[in-house]
Design a protein around this motif. Structure first.
Motif, PDB file in Angstrom:
ATOM      1  N   LEU A   1       8.603  10.784  20.695  1.00 14.68           N
ATOM      2  CA  LEU A   1       8.658  11.732  19.573  1.00 14.68           C
ATOM      3  C   LEU A   1       9.686  12.822  19.858  1.00 14.68           C
ATOM      4  O   LEU A   1      10.064  13.067  21.001  1.00 14.68           O
ATOM      5  CB  LEU A   1       7.281  12.373  19.347  1.00 14.68           C
ATOM      6  CG  LEU A   1       6.120  11.430  19.030  1.00 14.68           C
ATOM      7  CD1 LEU A   1       4.814  12.211  18.966  1.00 14.68           C
ATOM      8  CD2 LEU A   1       6.370  10.685  17.733  1.00 14.68           C
ATOM      9  N   GLY A   2      10.094  13.473  18.777  1.00 17.10           N
ATOM     10  CA  GLY A   2      10.947  14.657  18.900  1.00 17.10           C
ATOM     11  C   GLY A   2      12.372  14.362  19.305  1.00 17.10           C
ATOM     12  O   GLY A   2      13.006  15.180  19.984  1.00 17.10           O
ATOM     13  N   LEU A   3      12.921  13.206  18.895  1.00 13.61           N
ATOM     14  CA  LEU A   3      14.296  12.863  19.260  1.00 13.61           C
ATOM     15  C   LEU A   3      15.277  13.770  18.525  1.00 13.61           C
ATOM     16  O   LEU A   3      15.294  13.823  17.296  1.00 13.61           O
ATOM     17  CB  LEU A   3      14.580  11.398  18.931  1.00 13.61           C
ATOM     18  CG  LEU A   3      16.004  10.893  19.199  1.00 13.61           C
ATOM     19  CD1 LEU A   3      16.368  11.049  20.669  1.00 13.61           C
ATOM     20  CD2 LEU A   3      16.150   9.434  18.763  1.00 13.61           C
ATOM     21  N   THR A   4      16.093  14.501  19.269  1.00 16.68           N
ATOM     22  CA  THR A   4      17.132  15.365  18.706  1.00 16.68           C
ATOM     23  C   THR A   4      18.421  15.148  19.479  1.00 16.68           C
ATOM     24  O   THR A   4      18.418  14.564  20.566  1.00 16.68           O
ATOM     25  CB  THR A   4      16.742  16.853  18.780  1.00 16.68           C
ATOM     26  OG1 THR A   4      16.555  17.212  20.166  1.00 16.68           O
ATOM     27  CG2 THR A   4      15.467  17.136  18.012  1.00 16.68           C
ATOM     28  N   GLY A   5      19.529  15.628  18.930  1.00 21.22           N
ATOM     29  CA  GLY A   5      20.803  15.466  19.619  1.00 21.22           C
ATOM     30  C   GLY A   5      21.917  16.223  18.948  1.00 21.22           C
ATOM     31  O   GLY A   5      21.802  16.683  17.797  1.00 21.22           O
ATOM     32  N   ILE A   6      23.020  16.366  19.667  1.00 21.49           N
ATOM     33  CA  ILE A   6      24.225  17.006  19.144  1.00 21.49           C
ATOM     34  C   ILE A   6      25.431  16.186  19.584  1.00 21.49           C
ATOM     35  O   ILE A   6      25.380  15.476  20.585  1.00 21.49           O
ATOM     36  CB  ILE A   6      24.369  18.461  19.638  1.00 21.49           C
ATOM     37  CG1 ILE A   6      24.383  18.517  21.173  1.00 21.49           C
ATOM     38  CG2 ILE A   6      23.280  19.348  19.071  1.00 21.49           C
ATOM     39  CD1 ILE A   6      24.679  19.891  21.721  1.00 21.49           C
ATOM     40  N   VAL A   7      26.523  16.290  18.803  1.00 24.83           N
ATOM     41  CA  VAL A   7      27.784  15.632  19.126  1.00 24.83           C
ATOM     42  C   VAL A   7      28.863  16.709  19.171  1.00 24.83           C
ATOM     43  O   VAL A   7      29.015  17.468  18.206  1.00 24.83           O
ATOM     44  CB  VAL A   7      28.170  14.567  18.071  1.00 24.83           C
ATOM     45  CG1 VAL A   7      29.410  13.810  18.525  1.00 24.83           C
ATOM     46  CG2 VAL A   7      27.023  13.610  17.817  1.00 24.83           C
ATOM     47  N   ASP A   8      29.615  16.797  20.280  1.00 24.63           N
ATOM     48  CA  ASP A   8      30.695  17.787  20.323  1.00 24.63           C
ATOM     49  C   ASP A   8      31.999  17.141  19.885  1.00 24.63           C
ATOM     50  O   ASP A   8      32.068  15.936  19.610  1.00 24.63           O
ATOM     51  CB  ASP A   8      30.816  18.420  21.714  1.00 24.63           C
ATOM     52  CG  ASP A   8      31.214  17.427  22.810  1.00 24.63           C
ATOM     53  OD1 ASP A   8      31.767  16.366  22.478  1.00 24.63           O
ATOM     54  OD2 ASP A   8      30.962  17.713  23.983  1.00 24.63           O
ATOM     55  N   THR A   9      33.055  17.945  19.807  1.00 25.39           N
ATOM     56  CA  THR A   9      34.330  17.476  19.265  1.00 25.39           C
ATOM     57  C   THR A   9      35.009  16.447  20.161  1.00 25.39           C
ATOM     58  O   THR A   9      35.909  15.740  19.707  1.00 25.39           O
ATOM     59  CB  THR A   9      35.280  18.662  19.048  1.00 25.39           C
ATOM     60  OG1 THR A   9      35.423  19.372  20.295  1.00 25.39           O
ATOM     61  CG2 THR A   9      34.734  19.610  17.990  1.00 25.39           C
ATOM     62  N   ALA A  10      34.606  16.363  21.416  1.00 24.83           N
ATOM     63  CA  ALA A  10      35.187  15.372  22.324  1.00 24.83           C
ATOM     64  C   ALA A  10      34.455  14.035  22.261  1.00 24.83           C
ATOM     65  O   ALA A  10      34.829  13.090  22.958  1.00 24.83           O
ATOM     66  CB  ALA A  10      35.167  15.902  23.758  1.00 24.83           C
ATOM     67  N   GLY A  11      33.388  13.937  21.455  1.00 27.41           N
ATOM     68  CA  GLY A  11      32.621  12.700  21.350  1.00 27.41           C
ATOM     69  C   GLY A  11      31.495  12.594  22.344  1.00 27.41           C
ATOM     70  O   GLY A  11      30.930  11.518  22.528  1.00 27.41           O
TER      71      GLY A  11
END
Length: 685
Positions: free
Chosen positions: A404-414
Motif C-alpha cells: 500500500l501507499g505506492l508513491t514516486g517522483i520523476v526528476d528532469t534527468a529521468g
C-alpha cells in the motif's frame, strides 16, 4: 541462459540439428557477446567452419530507423585460435590450459582403454571425449572472457554508440550438413547491467568444520559458478577456499533444492571465522560479495542433544521431540530449553524454558509459518549442549497482502524514486517492481531480484514520446508466494521533446500588406506560436505571438518594393521550442504597380465550343505577362495560362458542355511584383 557445462548431450542420430544461444552484456562504450551451441556435434562443425557475426542497428535516439542498418562484424569466419596462439598463455593460466586441451589435446579419455577393447567401446570413448571437451570448454569460457574469445565463443563490439539499439545475429559461416539455427540477442548500450549480491548465506559450525549454504534460485539466470572466501582476521582480509570456481553438481533427484552447499574445514575450534560468497557470470565477471556470516567450531561434548522428530498438528501446532545420546548421561542434565527462529542464523527466542530433564518433547501452540527449532541441554557442571537447528514449516499457500501507499517522483534527468508502506507479515522476504509505458498493457519486472526495503530507484528515458510511466509492485514471502499487484502509480515524465514546427501554406502580397497562412503544429501540447521576420539583409526579429489555434496573419507594417522573409516556431507547455519552419521570402509590390484588372469578361460561344475572355489594362513597358487562373466543377483555383504582355484576350477551347467555369487574372511585372487577383468571373457552359 547459463552456458555452464553441457549437461547430457542428446544422441545426435535422434537430433540432426543444433541451435546457437546468445547472451549480451552492455556498457557505455562496448557490448560483449557470449554464445554456444546446444550440443557437441554442432560445436565440432562450428569449430571447423567458423561463425559470422552480424549487427543490425534497429533504432537511434529512441527512433526506429525506417531501414535497419546491417553490418558484418567479422570479415572472415570466426574460428578458435590455432594451437600455437594458445601456447604462450597455457603456462600461466589454468583456464587457457583447459581450453587448449579441450580443443587440441591428444587424449580426453573417460573409459579405461584396455588392450582388446571392442570397437563399440572405442566408439563410446570417442563420443564421451567429444562431450567432455565441449563441456569443459564451455566451463572455462564462462570463467574467462579472454578464453571465450580465443575459443570463438565470445566477441567484443567496441564500435557502438549511445542511444542505439542493436540486433546481433550469430550463424555458421557456410552451409553445413546439419542445420544449426541462428542465435539472436537484442540490446542497447543504455541498458543497465548490474550484478547482484548472492543472498541468504547460512552457516552451521561444528567440530572443526562448517557447512555453508546460499540461495541459488534468485540468481540462477545470472551466476553459473561461485567463489567461497574465508577470513581468519575478523573480516579484514579474505582468501578463496577453492582454487577454481565452485559449481553445484548434485544428483538429479536433489536438483530441486533452492540452495547450494559447501563445507570447509577449520584449523581449530573456538576461533571466529568469517565467510562470504561471490558469484561469477557467463562473462567471467565477479559480482559483489554477499553479506558475511561468522562463527566458531565447537568441540565434541561427552553427549549430544538431537531433535529426531517434528510433527505439524492441524497446520496450527508443532510438536518437537528430542533424544539425549547416550542415555546414561540423563542424570547430568538439569533442564532443557526450546528455542525458535525464523532463519537458521537468525536470533533465537525462547519458546519454553525450564523443561524438566525427564521430558523429551514440547508442543509449540503458536508457531510461525517458518520455524527453526533448537534444543539446549544444561548440565550440573555448567555446560550447555545445543542441538542442530531443525526446520519445520506450516503449509503456506497464502501470499502477503498487496503493498500500500505506492508513491514516486520523476526528476528532469529521468531518475524515478519510489516508496511505499512496508508490509508487516513475519514471513515477508521482499518486493518486486513492475513498469510499463501504458496503463493497460503488459508490465515488465524491472528488479532482477526481490527488494528488502520499501523503496526503489529506477531510471527512464525522458526523450521518448510516451508522456507517462506506470508502476506497480508485489510482495513475496519466504515460500515465494507473490501478492496481488498494488494499485497502479501513474507518473508524468518531464517533457524534453520539442514540438513539430508549423508549416507555411500560402502567402499573398500587395504593396501595403503581406498575408500569411500556415498549418499549425501537429504536436498536441503546443501552447503558443512565435512569428519572426527579416527585412532585406537585416537580422531576424520577433514579430508576433499567436495562440495555438491561429493559422493566418496580415503583416501591415511592410514597405513597398521591399524584400521580407518569414519563419515561425511552436512552443509547448514545458517551454520546449520547435525547430524553425521553412523560411519563405517575398518582395512587396511597388505603389505604382498595384492596379487590379477590373475589366475581365467571359463570354460563352457554344457553337464554336469556346469561352472568349477579354480585359483592358494600360500598356506599360514593365509588364512581363498576364496569368489566367481557372477552376471548374468546384475544384480549387489554379494557374491555367500565361500570356504575353501585349495580350488583351484569350479563347479557352478546353471546355466541356454542362460545366461551370470560374476565371481570375493578375499582372506579373518584370521586377517580380504582381497585382492582386481580379474579381472572379463565372460562366455556365
Amino acid at each position: 541462459m547459463s552456458l555452464l557445462l553441457a549437461g547430457v548431450t542428446p544422441t545426435f542420430s535422434q537430433q540432426q540439428r543444433g541451435k546457437i544461444y546468445v547472451i549480451a552484456k552492455p556498457s557505455k562504450d562496448k557490448i560483449q557477446l557470449r554464445w554456444g551451441p546446444d550440443n557437441d556435434v554442432a560445436w565440432q562443425y562450428l569449430v571447423k567452419n567458423g561463425v559470422t557475426i552480424e549487427r543490425i542497428t534497429i533504432s537511434r535516439n529512441n527512433t526506429i530507423l525506417p531501414l535497419p542498418e546491417r553490418l558484418k562484424l567479422t570479415s572472415q569466419p570466426l574460428k578458435p585460435w590455432p594451437a600455437s596462439a594458445w601456447q604462450p598463455r597455457v603456462e600461466n593460466d589454468d583456464y587457457f590450459a583447459i581450453g587448449a586441451q579441450s580443443l587440441y589435446g591428444d587424449d580426453f579419455s573417460v573409459i579405461n582403454q584396455k588392450k582388446g577393447n571392442s570397437d563399440v567401446v572405442e566408439m563410446m570413448n570417442m563420443s564421451k571425449q567429444q562431450e567432455l571437451r565441449f563441456s569443459f570448454l564451455l566451463f572455462v569460457a564462462d570463467q574467462s572472457f579472454e578464453v571465450a574469445k580465443a575459443a570463438a565463443l565470445g566477441f567484443e563490439d567496441g564500435a557502438v554508440r549511445p542511444g542505439e539499439r542493436y540486433l546481433y545475429r550469430i550463424y555458421p559461416s557456410k552451409a553445413l550438413p546439419i542445420k544449426i539455427d541462428t542465435g539472436f540477442v537484442y540490446i542497447g548500450t543504455d541498458e543497465k547491467y548490474e550484478l547482484p549480491q548472492p543472498l541468504d548465506l547460512k552457516a552451521t559450525f561444528s567440530d572443526k568444520v562448517v557447512s555453508l549454504s546460499w540461495n541459488k534460485v534468485y540468481h540462477e539466470r545470472i551466476y553459473n559458478s561461485y567463489i567461497v572466501e574465508k577470513s581468519e582476521d575478523e573480516g579484514k582480509s579474505f582468501n578463496p577456499i577453492n582454487k577454481l570456481p565452485f559449481v553445484m553438481t548434485m544428483p538429479e533427484r536433489t536438483q530441486s533444492s533452492p540452495y547450494m552447499y559447501r563445507s570447509d574445514s577449520l584449523a581449530q575450534n573456538n576461533k571466529r571465522y568469517v565467510y562470504r560468497v561471490i558469484g561469477i557470470d557467463a562473462f567471467g565477471e565477479k559480482g559483489p560479495p554477499s553479506e558475511t556470516i561468522s562463527g566458531m567450531g565447537k568441540g565434541k561434548s561427552s553427549f549430544q542433544v538431537q531433535i529426531n522428530r517434528s510433527e505439524v498438528i492441524n497446520n496450527q501446532q508443532i510438536r518437537v521431540e528430542w533424544t539425549l545420546e547416550p542415555q546414561s548421561k540423563q542424570g547430568e542434565v538439569t533442564k532443557f530449553k526450546l528455542f525458535r527462529s525464523n532463519s537458521v542464523t537468525g536470533k533465537y527466542e525462547v519458546v519454553k524454558d525450564n523443561i524438566a530433564s525427564s521430558n523429551s518433547n514440547f508442543t509449540d501452540a503458536s508457531p510461525r509459518p517458518t520455524n527453526y527449532y533448537m534444543v539446549s541441554a544444561f548440565t550440573s557442571d555448567g555446560q550447555t549442549i545445543n542441538s542442530f537447528p531443525v526446520l519445520v514449516q506450516l503449509e503456506d499457500s497464502i501470499p502477503p497482502s498487496s503493498p500500500l501507499g505506492l508513491t514516486g517522483i520523476v526528476d528532469t534527468a529521468g531518475m524515478v524514486r519510489l516508496q511505499w508502506r512496508a508490509n508487516t507479515e513475519d514471513d515477508l522476504v521482499g518486493y518486486r517492481v513492475y513498469r510499463s509505458n501504458y496503463k493497460s498493457s503488459e508490465y515488465s519486472q524491472v528488479t532482477h531480484t526481490f527488494l528488502k526495503g520499501a523503496n526503489y530507484q529506477d531510471t527512464i528515458n525522458v526523450l521518448s514520446l510516451d508522456k507517462k510511466v506506470y508502476y506497480k509492485i508485489t510482495a513475496l514471502d519466504t515460500r515465494y508466494n507473490e501478492s496481488k499487484f498494488s494499485t497502479i502509480l501513474e507518473l508524468d515524465k518531464p517533457d524534453k521533446i520539442a514540438p513539430v514546427p508549423p508549416v507555411f501554406t500560402n502567402i499573398l502580397n500587395s504593396y501595403k500588406r503581406v498575408k500569411l497562412e500556415w498549418k499549425r503544429s501537429s504536436s498536441n501540447d503546443v501552447k503558443e506560436q512565435l512569428l519572426y521576420r527579416k527585412e532585406g539583409t537585416g537580422s531576424w526579429q520577433p514579430l508576433r505571438n499567436f495562440p495555438v489555434d491561429t493559422v493566418t496573419f496580415q503583416d501591415k507594417s511592410v514597405q513597398p518594393s521591399t524584400q521580407y522573409q518569414y519563419r515561425i516556431i511552436a512552443v509547448d507547455a514545458a517551454g520546449n521550442k520547435s525547430v524553425v519552419s521553412k523560411d519563405i521570402m517575398i518582395r512587396t509590390q511597388a505603389e505604382t504597380d498595384h492596379l487590379q484588372i477590373s475589366t475581365l469578361t467571359a463570354v460563352p460561344d457554344r457553337t464554336g465550343m469556346k469561352i472568349a475572355l477579354g480585359w483592358e489594362y494600360p500598356s506599360w513597358n514593365n509588364i512581363q505577362k498576364f496569368c489566367i487562373y481557372r477552376s471548374s466543377a468546384g475544384e480549387p483555383l489554379s494557374l491555367y495560362k500565361s500570356l504575353p504582355a501585349t495580350s488583351r484576350g484569350f479563347n479557352d477551347a478546353q471546355v466541356k458542355m454542362a460545366t461551370s467555369y470560374q476565371y481570375r487574372i493578375k499582372v506579373i511585372f518584370k521586377d517580380g511584383t504582381e497585382t492582386p487577383f481580379s474579381k472572379e468571373v463565372g460562366v455556365s457552359f
